[in-house]
Motif scaffolding. Structure first.
Motif, PDB file in Angstrom:
ATOM      1  N   ASP A  85       0.864  -1.185   0.000  1.00 50.71           N
ATOM      2  CA  ASP A  85       0.000   0.000   0.000  1.00 50.71           C
ATOM      3  C   ASP A  85       0.895   1.228   0.000  1.00 50.71           C
ATOM      4  N   ASP A  91       1.388   6.004  -4.338  1.00 54.41           N
ATOM      5  CA  ASP A  91       1.240   5.870  -5.791  1.00 54.41           C
ATOM      6  C   ASP A  91       0.376   4.678  -6.191  1.00 54.41           C
ATOM      7  N   ASN A  92       0.228   3.735  -5.289  1.00 59.99           N
ATOM      8  CA  ASN A  92      -0.552   2.533  -5.576  1.00 59.99           C
ATOM      9  C   ASN A  92      -1.354   2.141  -4.328  1.00 59.99           C
ATOM     10  N   ARG A 142      -4.136   0.616  -1.880  1.00 62.85           N
ATOM     11  CA  ARG A 142      -4.984  -0.577  -1.928  1.00 62.85           C
ATOM     12  C   ARG A 142      -6.463  -0.210  -1.989  1.00 62.85           C
TER      13      ARG A 142
END
Length: 182
Positions: A37, A40-41, A43
């Motif tokens: 997590d 930029d990404n 969850r």
């Protein structure tokens, strides 16, 4: 849904039952690791987080695995069969909280603890899960829903009839209740 039930209390007799559906039927029991997590990404995307917050759900993304939910569905069926829809609903709520907010994976040990949290017999729950007692029944029902066109959750069935798919505001439920009694 809960708001609609509260808004129409005394007008309609509503009983909630959770039916099984596997979003990822091929996931192994131990789940599939999620990417870390990161900003930029994440969850949990902003839209999902906001939607959850609007109904009091804190989607945290803490769980590090995408689950297999077969054990959870088996335990939910056991709760329904042995203690009724109200207990099943309580169990469902704590399973959701445990996974989506607390980050607990729905494995046997965690599900046993959650069953005990809502007042079920934890050792009985362990026996049900370890024996696979409800597995074939749950999988048969899952296959039936898939063949019937269900492809995602939530999917709502009211009085045995498909009603709608996806998150709905309370007015959608109130309208569905009215149509069924007209």
């Amino acid at each position: 849904m809960e708001k609609a039930i509260e808004q129409t209390a005394g007008t309609y007799d509503v009983s909630v039952q959770w039916r099984p559906f596997l979003l990822r039927p091929d996931n192994p029991r131990e789940g599939i690791p999620k990417a870390p997590d990161t900003p930029d990404n994440p969850r949990v995307g902003a839209r999902m987080k906001q939607a959850g917050q609007s109904v009091g759900i804190d989607f945290t993304g803490k769980c590090d695995r995408t689950p297999s939910t077969i054990w959870a569905h088996c335990l939910l069926q056991h709760a329904l069969d042995t203690q009724g829809a109200e207990m099943q609903n309580k169990l469902s709520e704590v399973i959701f909280r445990a996974y989506f907010t607390d980050g607990l994976y729905p494995d046997v040990d965690n599900l046993v603890q959650l069953a005990a949290e809502v007042g079920m017999d934890g050792e009985e729950a362990r026996g049900v899960l370890e024996s696979g007692q409800y597995e074939e029944q749950v999988l048969k029902e899952v296959r039936g829903y898939s063949r019937g066109g269900v492809s995602g959750v939530p999917f709502f069935i009211i009085n045995g009839q498909p009603a709608f798919s996806g998150a709905q505001d309370s007015s959608s439920f109130v309208q569905a209740f009215k149509q069924l009694t007209a």
